[in-house]
Write an enzyme that holds these catalytic residues in place. Sequence first.
Site, short mmCIF file in Angstrom:
data_model
loop_
_atom_site.label_atom_id
_atom_site.label_comp_id
_atom_site.label_asym_id
_atom_site.label_seq_id
_atom_site.Cartn_x
_atom_site.Cartn_y
_atom_site.Cartn_z
N SER A 12 0.84 -1.20 0.00
CA SER A 12 0.00 0.00 0.00
C SER A 12 0.87 1.24 0.00
O SER A 12 1.65 1.46 0.94
CB SER A 12 -0.89 0.02 1.24
OG SER A 12 -1.47 1.31 1.39
N ASP A 39 -4.84 3.37 -1.72
CA ASP A 39 -5.95 3.60 -0.79
C ASP A 39 -6.53 4.99 -0.99
O ASP A 39 -5.86 5.99 -0.70
CB ASP A 39 -5.46 3.46 0.65
CG ASP A 39 -5.18 2.02 1.03
OD1 ASP A 39 -6.10 1.19 0.89
OD2 ASP A 39 -4.06 1.72 1.47
N MET A 41 -9.20 7.68 0.16
CA MET A 41 -10.04 7.99 1.33
C MET A 41 -10.60 9.41 1.18
O MET A 41 -9.90 10.30 0.68
CB MET A 41 -9.22 7.90 2.62
CG MET A 41 -8.53 6.56 2.81
SD MET A 41 -7.63 6.53 4.38
CE MET A 41 -6.74 4.99 4.22
N MET A 141 -11.39 -6.37 5.25
CA MET A 141 -10.66 -5.43 6.10
C MET A 141 -10.34 -6.09 7.44
O MET A 141 -11.24 -6.60 8.11
CB MET A 141 -11.48 -4.16 6.34
CG MET A 141 -11.78 -3.34 5.09
SD MET A 141 -10.29 -2.81 4.19
CE MET A 141 -9.46 -1.82 5.45
N PHE A 147 -6.75 4.51 8.43
CA PHE A 147 -5.37 4.81 8.78
C PHE A 147 -4.48 3.60 8.53
O PHE A 147 -4.93 2.46 8.68
CB PHE A 147 -5.24 5.21 10.26
CG PHE A 147 -6.00 6.44 10.62
CD1 PHE A 147 -5.47 7.70 10.36
CD2 PHE A 147 -7.26 6.36 11.20
CE1 PHE A 147 -6.19 8.85 10.67
CE2 PHE A 147 -7.98 7.49 11.52
CZ PHE A 147 -7.44 8.74 11.25
N GLY A 148 -3.21 3.85 8.22
CA GLY A 148 -2.24 2.78 8.11
C GLY A 148 -1.67 2.44 9.49
O GLY A 148 -1.87 3.16 10.47
N GLY A 149 -0.97 1.30 9.56
CA GLY A 149 -0.23 0.95 10.76
C GLY A 149 -1.06 0.46 11.93
O GLY A 149 -0.59 0.47 13.07
N GLY A 177 -4.94 -4.77 6.06
CA GLY A 177 -4.85 -4.26 7.42
C GLY A 177 -4.03 -5.14 8.33
O GLY A 177 -4.39 -6.28 8.58
N GLY A 178 -2.90 -4.62 8.79
CA GLY A 178 -2.10 -5.34 9.77
C GLY A 178 -1.41 -6.59 9.24
O GLY A 178 -1.03 -7.46 10.03
N GLY A 198 1.31 -2.34 4.13
CA GLY A 198 1.83 -0.98 4.02
C GLY A 198 3.11 -0.82 4.82
O GLY A 198 4.21 -0.98 4.31
N SER A 199 2.95 -0.55 6.11
CA SER A 199 4.12 -0.31 6.95
C SER A 199 5.04 -1.53 6.98
O SER A 199 6.27 -1.40 7.07
CB SER A 199 3.70 0.11 8.36
OG SER A 199 2.73 -0.77 8.88
#
Length: 227
Positions: A12, A39, A41, A141, A147-149, A177-178, A198-199
Site C-alpha cells: 500500500s 488507498d 479515502m 478489512m 489509517f495505516g499501521g 490491514g495489519g 503498508g508499513s
Amino acid sequence: MSFDRSIKIAPSILSADFANFGQEIRAIEAEGADWVHVDVMDGHFVPNLTFGPAAVKAFRPHVKTVMDVHLMIAPVDPYIDAYADAGADVLTAHVEAGPHIHRTLQAIRGAGMKAGVALNPGTPAEAVAHLLDLTDLICVMTVNPGFGGQKFIDMTAKIRSLREMIGDRPVHIEIDGGVDPSTAPLVVEAGADVLVAGSAVFRGGSVDAPQVYGENIRKIREAAATA
C-alpha cells in the site's frame, strides 16, 4: 490481468514517501511487489483524506504490474469513470458505502475494470453472498479503515466462509490491514491470496535503500508459504 490463486503481495503506497511516489512505486515493483495498492479515502466514509483521480492518474505510468485501487469513499458511483480514466485495473468499493452495491459493481465492470467489493470488520461475509458472480475480488478489512499501521483484527472465520462461498469462481480474496510475517500465514491458511501490506513493506527502507523493501516483501511471502 489473468486469474490465479498464487499469493500476491500488494504494498500500500499509503506508507510510501509522498514526495517520491514515482520512485517508490518503481522501487517496490523492482523488489518483488505483485500489485500496487492505492488507498483512496474521502474524509467522510473514513476519517482520513488521500488521493483523488488526478493523483491516481499520475501514479499510473509508474505501475507496470496491477494498479489495485481501493475506494474508501461514499458515494462511489459518480467517480467510477474518473478512476477508470486514471487507469485503475481493479476498483474496489465498500459494500457499506451505498445502498446499491450491485449496480456499483456492474458499473465498475462496465467501465472496463475488475470489480472488487470490500467488507469492514463488522460486516458479515453473507453481505456479499449475492454478489459473487459480479465481483472479481473481495477485500476483507482486518482493521477499521482510515489509517495505516493499525493492529490486525482476526477475521479468519470470515475468510473461511468467503472461501467456501466462492467455490470455484475466479474471485480473489484480498486482506487489507495489519498484514505482516506473523499474520500472513493465518489469512492465507484461511483462503486469502492477495495480501495488502503498508508499513510492513515500507518500514526501514527508502528509494535510496530499496533492498529493504525487497527483504520485507520476501519475509511476508515466505511466511505466507508456510500456511
